[in-house]
Design a protein around this motif. Sequence first.
Motif, mmCIF file in Angstrom:
data_model
loop_
_atom_site.group_PDB
_atom_site.id
_atom_site.type_symbol
_atom_site.label_atom_id
_atom_site.label_comp_id
_atom_site.label_asym_id
_atom_site.label_seq_id
_atom_site.Cartn_x
_atom_site.Cartn_y
_atom_site.Cartn_z
ATOM 1 N N SER A 195 19.644 -17.511 -11.063
ATOM 2 C CA SER A 195 18.565 -17.400 -12.043
ATOM 3 C C SER A 195 19.047 -17.569 -13.473
ATOM 4 O O SER A 195 18.380 -18.189 -14.298
ATOM 5 C CB SER A 195 17.881 -16.032 -11.904
ATOM 6 N N TYR A 196 20.210 -17.023 -13.771
ATOM 7 C CA TYR A 196 20.644 -16.960 -15.165
ATOM 8 C C TYR A 196 21.726 -17.977 -15.510
ATOM 9 O O TYR A 196 22.335 -17.906 -16.568
ATOM 10 C CB TYR A 196 21.138 -15.545 -15.494
ATOM 11 N N GLY A 197 21.966 -18.897 -14.618
ATOM 12 C CA GLY A 197 22.835 -20.010 -14.968
ATOM 13 C C GLY A 197 24.245 -19.825 -14.471
ATOM 14 O O GLY A 197 24.603 -18.840 -13.840
ATOM 15 N N GLN A 198 25.062 -20.812 -14.788
ATOM 16 C CA GLN A 198 26.430 -20.862 -14.311
ATOM 17 C C GLN A 198 27.262 -19.740 -14.914
ATOM 18 O O GLN A 198 27.293 -19.534 -16.109
ATOM 19 C CB GLN A 198 27.048 -22.202 -14.688
ATOM 20 N N ASN A 199 27.933 -18.983 -14.056
ATOM 21 C CA ASN A 199 28.843 -17.959 -14.516
ATOM 22 C C ASN A 199 30.183 -18.603 -14.867
ATOM 23 O O ASN A 199 30.443 -19.757 -14.534
ATOM 24 C CB ASN A 199 29.036 -16.918 -13.407
ATOM 25 N N GLN A 200 31.060 -17.854 -15.539
ATOM 26 C CA GLN A 200 32.375 -18.384 -15.883
ATOM 27 C C GLN A 200 33.331 -18.184 -14.711
ATOM 28 O O GLN A 200 33.260 -17.176 -14.000
ATOM 29 C CB GLN A 200 32.910 -17.684 -17.138
ATOM 30 N N PHE A 201 34.222 -19.131 -14.532
ATOM 31 C CA PHE A 201 35.228 -18.997 -13.485
ATOM 32 C C PHE A 201 36.138 -17.811 -13.801
ATOM 33 O O PHE A 201 36.468 -17.546 -14.953
ATOM 34 C CB PHE A 201 36.059 -20.269 -13.383
ATOM 35 N N ASN A 202 36.542 -17.096 -12.760
ATOM 36 C CA ASN A 202 37.400 -15.926 -12.923
ATOM 37 C C ASN A 202 38.806 -16.254 -12.436
ATOM 38 O O ASN A 202 38.995 -16.627 -11.284
ATOM 39 C CB ASN A 202 36.831 -14.739 -12.139
ATOM 40 N N VAL A 203 39.792 -16.140 -13.318
ATOM 41 C CA VAL A 203 41.198 -16.369 -12.991
ATOM 42 C C VAL A 203 41.993 -15.196 -13.538
ATOM 43 O O VAL A 203 41.890 -14.872 -14.718
ATOM 44 C CB VAL A 203 41.724 -17.690 -13.604
ATOM 45 N N LEU A 239 27.172 -25.301 -23.475
ATOM 46 C CA LEU A 239 25.802 -25.471 -23.000
ATOM 47 C C LEU A 239 25.552 -24.557 -21.806
ATOM 48 O O LEU A 239 26.488 -24.080 -21.164
ATOM 49 C CB LEU A 239 25.544 -26.929 -22.613
ATOM 50 N N GLU A 240 24.298 -24.362 -21.500
ATOM 51 C CA GLU A 240 23.902 -23.559 -20.346
ATOM 52 C C GLU A 240 23.312 -24.480 -19.285
ATOM 53 O O GLU A 240 22.355 -25.211 -19.540
ATOM 54 C CB GLU A 240 22.872 -22.509 -20.757
ATOM 55 N N ASN A 241 23.906 -24.434 -18.094
ATOM 56 C CA ASN A 241 23.413 -25.209 -16.950
ATOM 57 C C ASN A 241 22.813 -24.258 -15.923
ATOM 58 O O ASN A 241 23.450 -23.265 -15.559
ATOM 59 C CB ASN A 241 24.545 -25.999 -16.294
ATOM 60 N N LYS A 242 21.615 -24.557 -15.452
ATOM 61 C CA LYS A 242 21.042 -23.714 -14.417
ATOM 62 C C LYS A 242 19.995 -24.483 -13.623
ATOM 63 O O LYS A 242 19.492 -25.519 -14.066
ATOM 64 C CB LYS A 242 20.438 -22.448 -15.011
ATOM 65 N N ILE A 243 19.684 -23.956 -12.459
ATOM 66 C CA ILE A 243 18.641 -24.505 -11.607
ATOM 67 C C ILE A 243 17.388 -23.665 -11.785
ATOM 68 O O ILE A 243 17.433 -22.434 -11.699
ATOM 69 C CB ILE A 243 19.073 -24.518 -10.131
ATOM 70 N N VAL A 244 16.262 -24.310 -12.053
ATOM 71 C CA VAL A 244 14.998 -23.602 -12.239
ATOM 72 C C VAL A 244 13.984 -24.142 -11.232
ATOM 73 O O VAL A 244 14.141 -25.251 -10.693
ATOM 74 C CB VAL A 244 14.466 -23.768 -13.680
ATOM 75 N N TYR A 245 12.949 -23.357 -10.993
ATOM 76 C CA TYR A 245 11.892 -23.775 -10.065
ATOM 77 C C TYR A 245 10.564 -23.816 -10.802
ATOM 78 O O TYR A 245 10.101 -22.809 -11.337
ATOM 79 C CB TYR A 245 11.802 -22.816 -8.871
ATOM 80 N N ASP A 246 9.940 -24.990 -10.824
ATOM 81 C CA ASP A 246 8.622 -25.192 -11.426
ATOM 82 C C ASP A 246 7.878 -26.195 -10.554
ATOM 83 O O ASP A 246 7.832 -27.386 -10.845
ATOM 84 C CB ASP A 246 8.750 -25.687 -12.871
ATOM 85 N N ASN A 247 7.352 -25.691 -9.443
ATOM 86 C CA ASN A 247 6.739 -26.510 -8.383
ATOM 87 C C ASN A 247 7.749 -27.369 -7.651
ATOM 88 O O ASN A 247 7.447 -27.936 -6.610
ATOM 89 C CB ASN A 247 5.619 -27.394 -8.939
ATOM 90 N N ALA A 248 8.926 -27.471 -8.191
ATOM 91 C CA ALA A 248 10.032 -28.180 -7.559
ATOM 92 C C ALA A 248 11.314 -27.726 -8.253
ATOM 93 O O ALA A 248 11.286 -27.230 -9.376
ATOM 94 C CB ALA A 248 9.869 -29.698 -7.679
ATOM 95 N N TYR A 249 12.449 -27.908 -7.563
ATOM 96 C CA TYR A 249 13.731 -27.533 -8.157
ATOM 97 C C TYR A 249 14.122 -28.554 -9.220
ATOM 98 O O TYR A 249 13.995 -29.765 -9.027
ATOM 99 C CB TYR A 249 14.819 -27.453 -7.088
ATOM 100 N N LYS A 250 14.623 -28.047 -10.337
ATOM 101 C CA LYS A 250 15.057 -28.918 -11.422
ATOM 102 C C LYS A 250 16.357 -28.382 -12.013
ATOM 103 O O LYS A 250 16.584 -27.175 -12.061
ATOM 104 C CB LYS A 250 13.987 -28.993 -12.529
#
Length: 310
Positions: free
Chosen positions: A18-26, A176-187
């Motif tokens: 829901s809230y977008g890509q988290n940061q990689f943990n190393v 930038l913030e990358n995320k998957i959202v749903y608005d009648n279809a995945y975007k």
Amino acid sequence: MNKKKLLLISVICISVWSYGQNQFNVSQYMLHHTFINPAAAGNSNALNGAMFYRNQWTGMSGAPATMGINLNKPLGSGKATVGGTIMHDKIGVNKNFEFSGLFAYRLKVGLNKYLNFGLSATVSMIQSNLAGVETIQENDPVFSANTPTFTMPNSKFGIYYFTPKFYVGFAIPNLLENKIVYDNAYKGKTSFNPENLHYYLQAGYSIALSDKWDLNPSTLIKQVSGAPMQIDLNAQVVYNKKVGGGFSFRTSKELIGLINFQITPMFKLAYAYDFNWGQLGSYSRGSHEIMLIFQHLQLSSRPVIETPRF
């Protein structure tokens, strides 16, 4: 799987989606700084890189698993460096492939003192198997099918100052913030969100205790809007520049054991074990991380600038 564990994993999976890509943990970033700061690629005028695999929260279904490889090549006199990083991260139903190309430039600002600037262009391929999520509501359209794979751009920025015994760096791992959202279809949605910017501040110092023993304290501070500041305090002792070991304390209730060995002048092998004494520690057997660092892969006869790795 018991209900508490299922609920915990569901919350993790849905929040990341829901809230977008988290940061990689190393955990072993102090041994190869380029994984968290693109400017650190300019630390050396010799070919260098690293690869790692991290299995987080072992014993917990859907726990994160991350792997990555980075390779950096100096150009000409060594002031400019180009590099590339490939990362794969999976947590719950979410998967992310990330491909990055970086450019770093090194300025000499004094005797054995350098200031680096780095910028990385990134392509992320994000996909979620949402149909595998157990939901309370039947036929929930958001979780009725898996999402397509979305390709989205991003970038990273860093500044890094170092001497043979000291370093300090500042980085923004994703502009930038990358995320998957749903608005009648995945975007797939890419946007600039100042509140989602993560800020990394790192520093370290090498102290010679004797002819054979060194003490390497370091720290990493992470900050993002809406979340508590995370601070790592690290300390390692190194014997004869070959065998190192120590601990990290992380304010997110984690204690990390570190050990590394210089196999040859060009290759170092490292292992970390993370123990969490918070709520997550009740459901997992800790996290394991192994890293192989390759350094001083000399391409010419010019002197090698020592790269801070502590």
